[in-house]
Structures are given as structure tokens and as C-alpha cells.
Write a protein that holds these residues in place. Structure first.
Motif, short mmCIF file in Angstrom:
data_model
loop_
_atom_site.label_atom_id
_atom_site.label_comp_id
_atom_site.label_asym_id
_atom_site.label_seq_id
_atom_site.Cartn_x
_atom_site.Cartn_y
_atom_site.Cartn_z
N GLY A 84 -71.15 29.58 14.12
CA GLY A 84 -70.94 30.96 14.54
C GLY A 84 -72.09 31.46 15.38
O GLY A 84 -72.78 30.68 16.04
N THR A 85 -72.32 32.76 15.33
CA THR A 85 -73.40 33.41 16.09
C THR A 85 -74.42 33.95 15.10
O THR A 85 -74.06 34.69 14.19
CB THR A 85 -72.83 34.55 16.96
OG1 THR A 85 -71.82 34.01 17.81
CG2 THR A 85 -73.93 35.17 17.81
N PHE A 86 -75.68 33.58 15.30
CA PHE A 86 -76.76 33.97 14.40
C PHE A 86 -77.33 35.33 14.82
O PHE A 86 -77.60 35.56 15.99
CB PHE A 86 -77.88 32.92 14.44
CG PHE A 86 -79.09 33.28 13.62
CD1 PHE A 86 -79.02 33.44 12.25
CD2 PHE A 86 -80.33 33.45 14.23
CE1 PHE A 86 -80.14 33.76 11.50
CE2 PHE A 86 -81.46 33.76 13.49
CZ PHE A 86 -81.36 33.92 12.12
N TYR A 87 -77.48 36.21 13.84
CA TYR A 87 -78.11 37.50 14.08
C TYR A 87 -79.25 37.68 13.10
O TYR A 87 -79.10 37.45 11.90
CB TYR A 87 -77.11 38.65 13.93
CG TYR A 87 -76.01 38.61 14.96
CD1 TYR A 87 -76.27 38.97 16.28
CD2 TYR A 87 -74.73 38.20 14.62
CE1 TYR A 87 -75.27 38.91 17.24
CE2 TYR A 87 -73.73 38.14 15.58
CZ TYR A 87 -74.01 38.50 16.88
OH TYR A 87 -73.02 38.44 17.83
N GLN A 108 -82.74 35.84 -1.06
CA GLN A 108 -82.98 36.95 -0.14
C GLN A 108 -82.23 36.72 1.17
O GLN A 108 -82.25 35.62 1.73
CB GLN A 108 -84.47 37.08 0.14
CG GLN A 108 -84.80 38.20 1.12
CD GLN A 108 -86.30 38.34 1.35
OE1 GLN A 108 -87.12 37.90 0.56
NE2 GLN A 108 -86.66 38.96 2.46
N VAL A 109 -81.58 37.75 1.68
CA VAL A 109 -80.88 37.66 2.96
C VAL A 109 -81.92 37.62 4.07
O VAL A 109 -82.80 38.47 4.15
CB VAL A 109 -79.93 38.86 3.15
CG1 VAL A 109 -79.28 38.81 4.53
CG2 VAL A 109 -78.86 38.89 2.07
N VAL A 110 -81.81 36.59 4.93
CA VAL A 110 -82.76 36.41 6.03
C VAL A 110 -82.08 36.48 7.39
O VAL A 110 -82.73 36.42 8.42
CB VAL A 110 -83.55 35.09 5.88
CG1 VAL A 110 -84.40 35.11 4.62
CG2 VAL A 110 -82.61 33.89 5.89
N GLY A 111 -80.75 36.62 7.40
CA GLY A 111 -80.00 36.70 8.65
C GLY A 111 -78.52 36.71 8.34
O GLY A 111 -78.12 36.69 7.16
N ILE A 112 -77.71 36.75 9.40
CA ILE A 112 -76.26 36.65 9.23
C ILE A 112 -75.72 35.74 10.33
O ILE A 112 -76.31 35.63 11.40
CB ILE A 112 -75.54 38.02 9.27
CG1 ILE A 112 -75.92 38.81 10.52
CG2 ILE A 112 -75.79 38.81 8.03
CD1 ILE A 112 -75.18 40.14 10.65
#
Length: 158
Positions: A84-87, A108-112
Motif C-alpha cells: 500500500g502507501t505508507f504514511y 505503539q503505532v508508528v505509521g499507517i
């Protein structure tokens, strides 16, 4: 209405159902498959807890200059759960989830990574400190591609 318009409408409905299902379950899902008539939506990703120490590897071909550096054997990698596309931030203009030098904890969330209009959280599998961002914001990524390099935190029992 044309057959293509109906198909798009059905697919949009399946996407909404998939988002709700993923949000409601909040578990370590691996695959979601929804069907409406002939239209099928299937999304699969790996468990971010599977992220482990990364052996030294060759750069990902065609990934661009930012992805040329791959974590060494003494580093951990946070990897893309899907194609996909990294944000790096939750929305345009917002501060990134993490930056170089930031400590992270497991989960821990580090990106989407956006895939098929679904936003998939990228989480750290282990504690560490961000030492390098390997993919630019808004760039396409492949499944299991290293996104961030982490240095293990010494003396941390996380």
C-alpha cells in the motif's frame, strides 16, 4: 445504472463493512474476506508482533533512494503489514507518529499503510529507539518491506 457502477457501489459497501469489522474486532486479524454476489473483497496482512530482528539484506530493488539503507543485524525493523502507501502521520499536515530519536514501545503505532482505502496501523513489535526512517511519507511499499529501523533499548524490560 451500468454494471460497473453497481459493482463499484457493492465494492464500496464491502469496504465499509470491512472497516467496521476490523475496528470492532481489534484483534490480530490476518485475513478478511467479504462477498456480495460476484463481488469479493479480500484483505490480508501479517501480524506486526511477528516483526523481529532483521538480518542484513540487499536493498529492495526499485524502492528509491530512501529505502536503500536496510537495518543491520544489531537493529530491528518495523515492516509493512500490507502492500500500500505508507504514511508517517495520521492525516496530512499532522505531526508524524514518530521521528528519529523517539523511543517506541511494543504495540505503539508508528505509521499507517493505506491499502484499498483501508488504513492499517503499523505498530512496533518490540521496544526500541527510532534510528532511521527508511521510507518517505506517501510512498508505495511492498508487503514486509522495512519502514523504520529501531535500535534496541539497553536495559529495558519492555
Amino acid at each position: 445504472m451500468s454494471a460497473g457502477g453497481h459493482s463499484d457501489e457493492v465494492l464500496d459497501g464491502l469496504r465499509r463493512h470491512a472497516r467496521k469489522l476490523v475496528a470492532d474486532l481489534r484483534g490480530p486479524l490476518r485475513r478478511v474476506r467479504l462477498r456480495s454476489g460476484e463481488t469479493v473483497l479480500e484483505v490480508e496482512w501479517h501480524d506486526p508482533a511477528e516483526a523481529v530482528a532483521v538480518p542484513r539484506t540487499d536493498p529492495v530493488p526499485g524502492a528509491g533512494p530512501v529505502a536503500e539503507t536496510v537495518p543491520g543485524p544489531d537493529r530491528l525493523a518495523v515492516r509493512a503489514p500490507v502492500v500500500g502507501t505508507f504514511y508517517r502521520a495520521p492525516e496530512p499536515g499532522a505531526a508524524p507518529f514518530v521521528a528519529v530519536g523517539d523511543p517506541v514501545r511494543p504495540g505503539q503505532v508508528v505509521g499507517i499503510v493505506e491499502a484499498m482505502k483501508l488504513m492499517n496501523e503499523v505498530t512496533a513489535g518490540q521496544a526500541g529507539r527510532v534510528v532511521e526512517v527508511l521510507v518517505e511519507d506517501g510512498k508505495p511499499v511492498e508487503y514486509d518491506q522495512p519502514l523504520l529501523a529501531l535500535e534496541p533499548l539497553a536495559g529495558q524490560g519492555d
